[in-house]
Design an enzyme around this catalytic site. Structure first.
Site, short mmCIF file in Angstrom:
data_model
loop_
_atom_site.label_atom_id
_atom_site.label_comp_id
_atom_site.label_asym_id
_atom_site.label_seq_id
_atom_site.Cartn_x
_atom_site.Cartn_y
_atom_site.Cartn_z
N GLU A 48 0.85 -1.19 0.00
CA GLU A 48 0.00 0.00 0.00
C GLU A 48 0.89 1.24 0.00
OE1 GLU A 48 -2.96 0.16 3.11
OE2 GLU A 48 -3.69 2.13 2.45
N ASN A 107 -6.75 1.59 2.60
CA ASN A 107 -7.48 2.85 2.76
C ASN A 107 -7.03 3.89 1.73
OD1 ASN A 107 -8.71 1.68 4.96
ND2 ASN A 107 -7.36 2.62 6.47
N GLU A 133 -12.55 -2.05 1.96
CA GLU A 133 -13.22 -1.82 3.26
C GLU A 133 -14.31 -0.77 3.16
OE1 GLU A 133 -10.29 -1.19 6.38
OE2 GLU A 133 -9.71 -3.31 6.31
N TYR A 182 -7.05 -8.34 11.84
CA TYR A 182 -5.78 -8.05 12.51
C TYR A 182 -5.93 -8.38 13.99
CZ TYR A 182 -4.61 -5.33 8.32
OH TYR A 182 -4.34 -4.93 7.03
N GLU A 217 -6.40 -9.14 3.69
CA GLU A 217 -5.58 -8.44 4.68
C GLU A 217 -5.63 -9.26 5.97
OE1 GLU A 217 -6.03 -4.24 5.43
OE2 GLU A 217 -6.59 -3.85 3.34
N GLN A 243 1.42 -6.10 5.72
CA GLN A 243 1.78 -5.77 4.38
C GLN A 243 3.15 -6.38 4.11
OE1 GLN A 243 1.01 -1.61 3.47
NE2 GLN A 243 -1.03 -1.70 4.34
O1 AHR Z 1 -3.15 -2.55 6.21
C1 AHR Z 1 -3.41 -1.34 6.85
C2 AHR Z 1 -4.86 -0.88 6.66
O2 AHR Z 1 -5.71 -1.76 7.33
C3 AHR Z 1 -5.38 -0.85 5.26
O3 AHR Z 1 -5.09 0.33 4.61
C4 AHR Z 1 -6.86 -0.96 5.45
O4 AHR Z 1 -7.51 -1.58 4.38
C5 AHR Z 1 -7.00 -1.73 6.75
O5 AHR Z 1 -7.88 -1.13 7.60
#
Ligand code: AHR
Length: 509
Positions: free
Chosen positions: A29, A74, A175, A246, A294, A357
């Site tokens: 990203e 994002n 998202e 996450y 993600e 990432q």
């Molecule tokens: O990976 C970091 C962020 O986490 C990304 O930009 C977003 O898609 C998610 O909320």
């Protein structure tokens, strides 16, 4: 002291499905230093003619990444792809609303394609459905994929890339369920937009593979209703629905953190149930697969993706600031390995997955501008799973002693999966012992697999669960071989003992 034993059986007649190579994807990203001074740094001593850091390219190859999602995240929800193509000296500088940074646009689509080609990886392109829509999506598709003879495809050639990029896999936004997202939408609004974008993209090329946005986490208030509404509109036009998740250790509750994959597995199962429910309602013969595009361990503030705890307020609108640069411990790597196990255990429906990432930003690879690149602790489970997790995933139903967690109740100490390489017949067992303090004896009954020896038993564990790799100590943490004779295959049974809080890769031939 005698510890209770964990057990399971492996049998080639009982399988989950084939693991798709695209399970081992990652994500780049425009965020912090993922692109700038991460993969791209003209002037770095190792940079190639295109400005790509070859020390990072080497590590990415070693990591075994198969697909890379780009450019967000994002970031994509206010991005204009046209800013990142053509001569660099006239590319505009823009505000990046998602991360309150300044985007120089020195790296864009052409540079990204050059990057994925150099690492022999498939691109997965996200389009902006936050501030933009159908027209911009098909313009991007034409620029990227049309062979020539139109204004946009000829523009690509004029920019130096005569050959089309051949991007097959596309994310319809990012998202869009999240209130933090630029251009956030209701499920109804997004479902309609995704459907019409998909229809137009398929008019250019019916063979594109499309991912609709699912939920940003299982904890979203709109979870499941979002997926059902979006798919009610888009079911016949998309191939996958996305999942994002996450995890981090909160309030010192390491036991629950170690069980994070319980959430991952229930998230996957709930999304599968929702997809199939919509399919049944629509009387469709088609099956929607899952793109877990993600996933990672991420120490984020308050659960809101925009609140980066390490973002100094005075870095507002800075260029490539240090954001989300989590330094991962051995404990994080064990949880991370367990998340990989969760994905493999659902390989029948999870067909794409992207570790978020790739470099610097919550990443397995860390770099310093002008300086070295090194492997974080999470690098190792990913590289091992990518190297040995291809093939048929065997069904694993462990009987395991359990432990109590605040977040998930009683959880098995053992989390495991196994993958058979059909060409060579080798089987790799991936196993995590979630106990913080106790070793876990393991017995695996092997039926009809023709296995008679242990090739290796690699262990990631450390006497210091907070040990990590840093610039000053880049090789402090690495996997080690289990002690001599500790892992034995005799009379059709594999016997070993898993170290406390460990990630294990046991290869059998
Ligand atoms: O990976 C970091 C962020 O986490 C990304 O930009 C977003 O898609 C998610 O909320």
């Amino acid at each position: 002291m005698n510890h209770p034993v964990a057990r399971f059986a492996l049998d080639p007649d009982f399988t989950v499905g084939e693991s798709d190579p695209r399970l081992f994807g990652s994500f780049v990203e425009h965020l912090g230093r993922c692109v700038y001074t991460g993969i791209y740094e003209p002037g770095h001593p190792t940079a190639d003619a295109a400005g790509l850091r070859t020390d990072v390219l080497d590590l990415v190859r070693e990591l075994g990444v198969t697909v890379i999602r780009y450019p967000g995240g994002n970031f994509v929800s206010a991005y204009q792809w046209e800013d990142g193509v053509g001569p660099r000296d006239v590319r505009p500088r823009r505000l990046d609303l998602a991360w309150r940074s300044t985007e120089s646009n020195q790296f864009g689509l052409g540079e990204f394609i050059d990057f994925v080609r150099k690492i022999d990886t498939e691109p997965m392109m996200a389009i902006n459905l936050g501030t933009r829509g159908v027209a911009e999506a098909i313009a991007l598709q034409e620029y990227a994929n049309h062979p020539g003879g139109t204004q946009l495809s000829d523009l690509r050639a004029a920019h130096g890339d005569k050959e089309p990029y051949g991007i097959r896999l596309w994310c319809l936004g990012n998202e869009m369920d999240g209130p933090w997202q630029t251009g956030h939408k209701t499920a109804e609004e997004y479902g309609r937009l995704a459907t019409e974008t998909a229809r137009a993209m398929r008019q250019i090329d019916p063979g594109v593979e499309l991912v609709a946005c699912g939920s940003s986490s299982q904890g979203m208030d709109t979870f499941a209703a979002w997926e059902a509404t979006v798919l009610q509109h888009a079911y016949e036009l998309v191939d996958h629905i996305s999942l994002h998740a996450y995890y981090h250790e909160a309030d010192g509750d390491r036991d629950s953190f170690l069980a994070s994959a319980v959430d991952t597995e229930s998230f996957i199962e709930n999304v599968v149930a929702t997809c199939d429910h919509v399919g049944a309602r629509l009387k469709s013969k088609k099956r929607i697969n899952l793109s877990f595009d993600e996933w990672n361990v991420w120490y984020q503030a308050g659960g809101c993706p925009q609140l980066a705890p390490d973002a100094p307020p005075n870095q507002d609108w800075a260029e490539a600031p240090r954001l989300l640069e989590d330094n991962y411990s051995v404990t994080d790597a064990v949880v991370f390995g367990s998340l990989l196990i969760a994905l493999l255990r659902h390989a029948d429906r999870v067909k794409v997955a992207c570790l978020a990432q790739l470099v610097n930003v919550i990443a397995p690879i860390a770099t310093e501008p002008g300086g070295p690149a090194w492997r974080q602790t999470t690098f190792f489970p990913f590289a091992q799973a990518s190297a040995h997790g291809r093939g048929t995933v065997l069904a694993v139903r462990p009987e395991s002693p359990a432990y109590e967690t605040k977040r998930f109740g009683d959880v098995p100490l053992l989390h495991a999966t196994a993958v058979r390489d059909e060409a060579g017949g080798e089987v790799t067992v991936f196993a995590v012992n979630r106990s913080q303090s106790e070793p876990l004896p393991l017995e695996v009954t092997l039926r009809g697999l023709g296995l008679d020896r242990v090739l290796t038993h690699s262990v990631l564990a450390d006497a210091d669960p907070d040990a990590r790799n840093t610039r000053d100590e880049p090789t402090r943490v690495a996997p080690h071989e289990a002690s001599e004779g500790a892992t034995v295959l005799a009379d059709g049974t594999l016997r070993t003992t898993l170290e406390p809080m460990s990630w294990n890769v046991i290869r059998l031939a």
